[in-house]
Design a protein around this motif. Structure first.
Motif, PDB file in Angstrom:
ATOM      1  N   GLY A   1       7.743  13.528  -4.042  1.00  0.00           N
ATOM      2  CA  GLY A   1       6.733  13.982  -3.370  1.00  0.00           C
ATOM      3  C   GLY A   1       7.430  14.031  -1.984  1.00  0.00           C
ATOM      4  N   THR A   2       6.670  14.710  -0.783  1.00  0.00           N
ATOM      5  CA  THR A   2       7.282  14.698   0.536  1.00  0.00           C
ATOM      6  C   THR A   2       6.148  13.975   1.268  1.00  0.00           C
ATOM      7  OG1 THR A   2       7.964  16.150   2.278  1.00  0.00           O
ATOM      8  CG2 THR A   2       6.457  16.832   0.567  1.00  0.00           C
ATOM      9  N   THR A   3       6.318  13.950   2.695  1.00  0.00           N
ATOM     10  CA  THR A   3       5.055  13.622   3.638  1.00  0.00           C
ATOM     11  C   THR A   3       4.108  14.473   3.455  1.00  0.00           C
ATOM     12  OG1 THR A   3       6.873  12.839   5.082  1.00  0.00           O
ATOM     13  CG2 THR A   3       4.864  13.150   6.069  1.00  0.00           C
ATOM     14  N   PRO A   4       2.780  13.842   3.427  1.00  0.00           N
ATOM     15  CA  PRO A   4       1.571  14.594   3.384  1.00  0.00           C
ATOM     16  C   PRO A   4       1.049  15.499   4.576  1.00  0.00           C
ATOM     17  CG  PRO A   4       0.954  12.505   3.611  1.00  0.00           C
ATOM     18  CD  PRO A   4       2.169  12.472   3.584  1.00  0.00           C
ATOM     19  N   ILE A   5       2.276  16.510   4.966  1.00  0.00           N
ATOM     20  CA  ILE A   5       1.617  17.528   5.692  1.00  0.00           C
ATOM     21  C   ILE A   5       1.751  18.827   5.140  1.00  0.00           C
ATOM     22  CG2 ILE A   5       2.465  18.651   8.098  1.00  0.00           C
ATOM     23  CD1 ILE A   5       3.473  15.864   8.900  1.00  0.00           C
ATOM     24  N   ILE A   6       0.943  19.676   5.030  1.00  0.00           N
ATOM     25  CA  ILE A   6       1.031  20.892   4.066  1.00  0.00           C
ATOM     26  C   ILE A   6       2.031  21.800   4.802  1.00  0.00           C
ATOM     27  CG2 ILE A   6      -0.319  22.669   3.385  1.00  0.00           C
ATOM     28  CD1 ILE A   6      -1.317  20.134   2.143  1.00  0.00           C
ATOM     29  N   ALA A   7       2.904  22.290   3.785  1.00  0.00           N
ATOM     30  CA  ALA A   7       3.681  23.144   4.262  1.00  0.00           C
ATOM     31  C   ALA A   7       4.112  24.174   3.227  1.00  0.00           C
ATOM     32  CB  ALA A   7       5.154  22.708   5.029  1.00  0.00           C
ATOM     33  N   GLU A   8       4.703  25.253   3.456  1.00  0.00           N
ATOM     34  CA  GLU A   8       5.126  26.110   2.314  1.00  0.00           C
ATOM     35  C   GLU A   8       6.198  25.685   1.545  1.00  0.00           C
ATOM     36  OE1 GLU A   8       5.396  30.376   3.284  1.00  0.00           O
ATOM     37  OE2 GLU A   8       3.477  30.375   4.535  1.00  0.00           O
ATOM     38  N   GLY A   9       6.383  25.877   0.403  1.00  0.00           N
ATOM     39  CA  GLY A   9       7.503  25.313  -0.341  1.00  0.00           C
ATOM     40  C   GLY A   9       7.377  24.037  -0.918  1.00  0.00           C
ATOM     41  N   PHE A  10       6.270  23.499  -0.403  1.00  0.00           N
ATOM     42  CA  PHE A  10       6.178  21.944  -1.148  1.00  0.00           C
ATOM     43  C   PHE A  10       5.023  21.965  -1.865  1.00  0.00           C
ATOM     44  CE2 PHE A  10       8.605  21.181   2.390  1.00  0.00           C
ATOM     45  CZ  PHE A  10       9.770  20.570   2.125  1.00  0.00           C
ATOM     46  N   THR A  11       5.044  21.307  -3.116  1.00  0.00           N
ATOM     47  CA  THR A  11       3.550  21.569  -3.808  1.00  0.00           C
ATOM     48  C   THR A  11       3.277  19.907  -4.094  1.00  0.00           C
ATOM     49  OG1 THR A  11       5.217  21.608  -5.576  1.00  0.00           O
ATOM     50  CG2 THR A  11       3.982  23.656  -5.220  1.00  0.00           C
ATOM     51  N   ARG A  12       4.189  18.990  -4.141  1.00  0.00           N
ATOM     52  CA  ARG A  12       4.061  17.736  -4.371  1.00  0.00           C
ATOM     53  C   ARG A  12       4.029  16.794  -3.185  1.00  0.00           C
ATOM     54  NH1 ARG A  12       7.157  14.537  -9.259  1.00  0.00           N
ATOM     55  NH2 ARG A  12       5.485  15.445 -10.761  1.00  0.00           N
ATOM     56  N   TYR A  13       2.812  16.069  -2.844  1.00  0.00           N
ATOM     57  CA  TYR A  13       2.603  15.201  -1.587  1.00  0.00           C
ATOM     58  C   TYR A  13       2.328  13.982  -1.891  1.00  0.00           C
ATOM     59  CZ  TYR A  13       2.349  19.939   0.448  1.00  0.00           C
ATOM     60  OH  TYR A  13       2.717  21.033   1.031  1.00  0.00           O
ATOM     61  N   SER A  14       2.898  12.809  -1.266  1.00  0.00           N
ATOM     62  CA  SER A  14       2.450  11.470  -1.589  1.00  0.00           C
ATOM     63  C   SER A  14       0.998  11.469  -0.888  1.00  0.00           C
ATOM     64  CB  SER A  14       3.469  10.766  -0.888  1.00  0.00           C
ATOM     65  OG  SER A  14       3.552  10.702   0.531  1.00  0.00           O
ATOM     66  N   ASN A  15       0.325  10.279  -1.483  1.00  0.00           N
ATOM     67  CA  ASN A  15      -1.137  10.028  -1.537  1.00  0.00           C
ATOM     68  C   ASN A  15      -1.413   9.730   0.020  1.00  0.00           C
ATOM     69  OD1 ASN A  15      -3.500   9.184  -1.512  1.00  0.00           O
ATOM     70  ND2 ASN A  15      -3.194   7.998  -3.607  1.00  0.00           N
ATOM     71  N   PRO A  16      -2.037  10.610   0.607  1.00  0.00           N
ATOM     72  CA  PRO A  16      -2.431  10.283   2.134  1.00  0.00           C
ATOM     73  C   PRO A  16      -3.376   9.260   2.374  1.00  0.00           C
ATOM     74  CG  PRO A  16      -3.461  12.129   1.385  1.00  0.00           C
ATOM     75  CD  PRO A  16      -2.621  11.712   0.347  1.00  0.00           C
ATOM     76  N   LEU A  17      -4.206   8.782   1.342  1.00  0.00           N
ATOM     77  CA  LEU A  17      -5.270   7.757   1.742  1.00  0.00           C
ATOM     78  C   LEU A  17      -4.543   6.420   2.090  1.00  0.00           C
ATOM     79  CD1 LEU A  17      -8.137   7.316   1.776  1.00  0.00           C
ATOM     80  CD2 LEU A  17      -8.136   6.801  -0.811  1.00  0.00           C
ATOM     81  N   PRO A  18      -3.482   5.739   1.489  1.00  0.00           N
ATOM     82  CA  PRO A  18      -3.021   4.592   1.958  1.00  0.00           C
ATOM     83  C   PRO A  18      -2.387   4.600   3.209  1.00  0.00           C
ATOM     84  CG  PRO A  18      -2.069   5.042  -0.313  1.00  0.00           C
ATOM     85  CD  PRO A  18      -3.036   6.252   0.067  1.00  0.00           C
TER      86      PRO A  18
ATOM     87  N   TYR B   1       0.801  -1.070   0.042  1.00  0.00           N
ATOM     88  CA  TYR B   1      -0.015   0.029   0.050  1.00  0.00           C
ATOM     89  C   TYR B   1       0.961   1.021   0.103  1.00  0.00           C
ATOM     90  CZ  TYR B   1      -4.770  -1.879   0.397  1.00  0.00           C
ATOM     91  OH  TYR B   1      -6.116  -2.429   0.315  1.00  0.00           O
ATOM     92  N   ILE B   2       2.007   1.247   0.896  1.00  0.00           N
ATOM     93  CA  ILE B   2       2.492   2.540   0.879  1.00  0.00           C
ATOM     94  C   ILE B   2       3.494   2.521  -0.218  1.00  0.00           C
ATOM     95  CG2 ILE B   2       4.498   3.813   2.382  1.00  0.00           C
ATOM     96  CD1 ILE B   2       2.113   3.335   4.032  1.00  0.00           C
ATOM     97  N   SER B   3       3.952   1.497  -0.811  1.00  0.00           N
ATOM     98  CA  SER B   3       4.436   1.996  -2.103  1.00  0.00           C
ATOM     99  C   SER B   3       3.785   2.321  -3.374  1.00  0.00           C
ATOM    100  CB  SER B   3       5.175   0.380  -2.725  1.00  0.00           C
ATOM    101  OG  SER B   3       6.001  -0.345  -1.789  1.00  0.00           O
ATOM    102  N   ILE B   4       2.350   1.968  -3.358  1.00  0.00           N
ATOM    103  CA  ILE B   4       1.642   2.559  -4.350  1.00  0.00           C
ATOM    104  C   ILE B   4       1.175   3.865  -3.934  1.00  0.00           C
ATOM    105  CG2 ILE B   4      -0.865   2.339  -5.040  1.00  0.00           C
ATOM    106  CD1 ILE B   4      -0.616  -0.650  -4.818  1.00  0.00           C
ATOM    107  N   GLY B   5       1.426   4.224  -2.635  1.00  0.00           N
ATOM    108  CA  GLY B   5       0.857   5.605  -2.407  1.00  0.00           C
ATOM    109  C   GLY B   5       1.989   6.593  -2.676  1.00  0.00           C
ATOM    110  N   ASN B   6       3.268   5.999  -2.977  1.00  0.00           N
ATOM    111  CA  ASN B   6       4.366   7.148  -3.081  1.00  0.00           C
ATOM    112  C   ASN B   6       4.574   7.558  -4.252  1.00  0.00           C
ATOM    113  OD1 ASN B   6       7.427   7.234  -3.923  1.00  0.00           O
ATOM    114  ND2 ASN B   6       7.457   7.028  -1.585  1.00  0.00           N
ATOM    115  N   VAL B   7       4.723   8.967  -4.304  1.00  0.00           N
ATOM    116  CA  VAL B   7       4.957   9.631  -5.575  1.00  0.00           C
ATOM    117  C   VAL B   7       6.278  10.215  -5.566  1.00  0.00           C
ATOM    118  CG1 VAL B   7       4.275  11.894  -6.774  1.00  0.00           C
ATOM    119  CG2 VAL B   7       2.670  10.538  -5.384  1.00  0.00           C
ATOM    120  N   SER B   8       7.234   9.923  -6.661  1.00  0.00           N
ATOM    121  CA  SER B   8       8.489  10.344  -6.634  1.00  0.00           C
ATOM    122  C   SER B   8       8.567  11.900  -6.960  1.00  0.00           C
ATOM    123  CB  SER B   8       9.334   9.794  -7.992  1.00  0.00           C
ATOM    124  OG  SER B   8       8.488  10.260  -9.046  1.00  0.00           O
TER     125      SER B   8
END
Lengths: 184, 119, 139
Positions: B58-75, B49-56
């Motif tokens: 990307g970063t941990t799905p915690i909204i912060a300034e300076g990041f636009t691409r997050y990995s999928n939080p649902l898995p 599941y975590i492998s499927i949720g990963n986006v190359s």
């Protein structure tokens, strides 16, 4: 690139430890190896950008489940696994056929980390774009867990509670029975 | 070819771990070993599941300034709860093992089977 | 392990830090990694360490199993009760928008409350399971 390298190394370590777990006969060593297995998988979750999951796995897998397994071992007093008298061929055949089908299934899967994979197209973009605004919580995992999928989490908490009751029912009643015997 | 292997290595290791766990469950007679096998199977599903949720990139799905691409939080959510539920159900399985030991005096499947047959 | 001085001193030093960390994970879970599930597990880990080092009887005097049984059900009740409160306030089940004047503030409040419920249940169930296992072969 470097995180793919770490990912591959950690995955290979996991595979090696899993083989060691199967081959070891001493149950104490098996449990210790499983603890290491869990800790490594927690590290892997961290590399795969799932910090919340890594957190939980480190506390649960390497901590609590190891303690519980050791407690079971202390209660069953069986430190060595006896060699099985059965031939391993039928299980091996079943496992290899299943593995072949599963590997055949992965050929069509989108490559690891692909941003255009179908899994990222459906609800995730909405969570990422609207989640922080709608719930006021920057940690999207908490937002999805507690708000968007609150119903699901209520079910999970109930399952944990039920499992606790189950353990109490199975193991909690010995002292009472002993007292009854003494009265007779 | 190299790209294909790198892109599917996670899935293959997941399948390998899953099959090792499956093999332990169906071929070993010791109950504690069976539960460890079940747990290996479980961890492999988490990894899938975590492998499927990963986006190359990307970063941990915690909204912060300076990041636009997050990995999928649902898995992450699904697996987070599954880990805790998993340890609770493992505890239930271990409790059953303890009761089996108290009833039969052993946790080896063959010996339990023999005792049942001789009754 | 009751007579091991180093373990006792280190455990006494570590347990408050672990509990503090668990509370941080619980209440700061909206801004950093964390939440009820993790906090509950870490919190129970602190008490399991206490029970291992200082003995089960001492640990059961600190947190009696009867209290844990009640706490485990209270956690689930807090969670489900929040759902019913939102129901009575005119929203859907577990729709936190109605909990406060502003929908976003209501969401934030609702998330905090139910994470607390999750934390209470998880930590007390984990401790209860450990106490049950460890107390099984007590003379």
């Amino acid at each position: 690139m470097i995180d793919i390298l770490i990912d591959i190394i950690l995955l290979s370590f996991l595979a090696i430890i899993a083989i060691a777990i199967i081959r070891t006969r001493s149950l104490l060593a098996v449990i210790m190896l499983f603890s290491i297995f869990s800790l490594l998988s927690a590290g892997l979750f961290m590399v795969l950008d799932a910090s919340d999951v890594a957190f939980t796995e480190a506390a649960v897998g390497a901590g609590i489940s190891t303690v519980l397994m050791l407690a079971t071992l202390a209660l069953t007093k069986s430190y060595e696994e006896k060699p099985s008298s059965h031939r391993p061929w039928i299980p091996l055949l079943v496992v290899s056929v299943t593995a072949a089908f599963l590997v055949y299934g992965t050929i069509d899967m989108p490559p690891f980390g692909d941003p255009n994979a179908p899994a990222h197209q459906h609800v995730a973009p909405r969570y990422i774009e609207q989640g922080a605004k709608e719930t006021g919580v920057p940690n999207l995992v908490t937002a999805v867990l507690a708000s968007y999928r609150g119903f699901d989490t209520l079910g999970e908490v109930t399952v944990v509670f039920t499992a606790g009751i189950g353990v109490l029912l199975l193991l909690g009643g010995r002292q009472r029975r002993k007292k009854k015997k003494e009265k007779r | 070819m190299m790209e294909f292997i790198l892109g599917h290595y996670n899935y293959w290791i997941v399948i390998f771990l899953m099959m090792l766990g499956f093999y332990t469950v169906i071929s070993r007679g010791n109950m504690v070993k069976k539960i460890v096998g079940l747990n290996i199977f479980q961890v492999s599903v988490f990894l899938l599941y975590i492998s499927i949720g990963n986006v190359s990139g990307g970063t941990t799905p915690i909204i912060a300034e300076g990041f636009t691409r997050y990995s999928n939080p649902l898995p992450h959510v699904l697996i987070l709860t599954a880990i805790v539920v998993g340890v609770a159900t493992t505890a239930l399985g271990l409790a059953l093992v303890v009761r089996i030991k108290e009833a039969y005096g052993t946790i080896e499947e063959d010996e339990i089977h023999d005792q049942d047959q001789s009754l | 392990m009751k007579h091991n001085l180093i373990l006792r001193v280190i455990a006494k030093f570590l347990i408050p830090i672990i509990v503090l960390f668990a509370l941080y994970v619980q209440f700061h879970g909206d801004y950093s990694p964390g939440g009820g599930f993790q906090a509950g597990v870490i919190f129970s880990a602190a008490f399991i360490l206490y029970a291992i080092v200082f003995g089960l009887d001492t640990a059961e005097r600190v947190v009696p199993p009867r209290v844990l049984q009640i706490l485990a059900s209270i956690g689930v009740l807090i969670y489900a009760g929040t759902g019913f409160v939102t129901l009575f306030l005119g929203g859907n089940f577990l729709d936190y928008n109605v909990l406060a004047e502003q929908p976003v503030a209501g969401q934030h409040l609702g998330i905090l409350i139910i994470e607390l419920g999750v934390g209470i249940t998880v930590s007390s169930v984990m401790l209860l399971i450990f106490f049950t296992f460890a107390g099984r072969n007590r003379p």
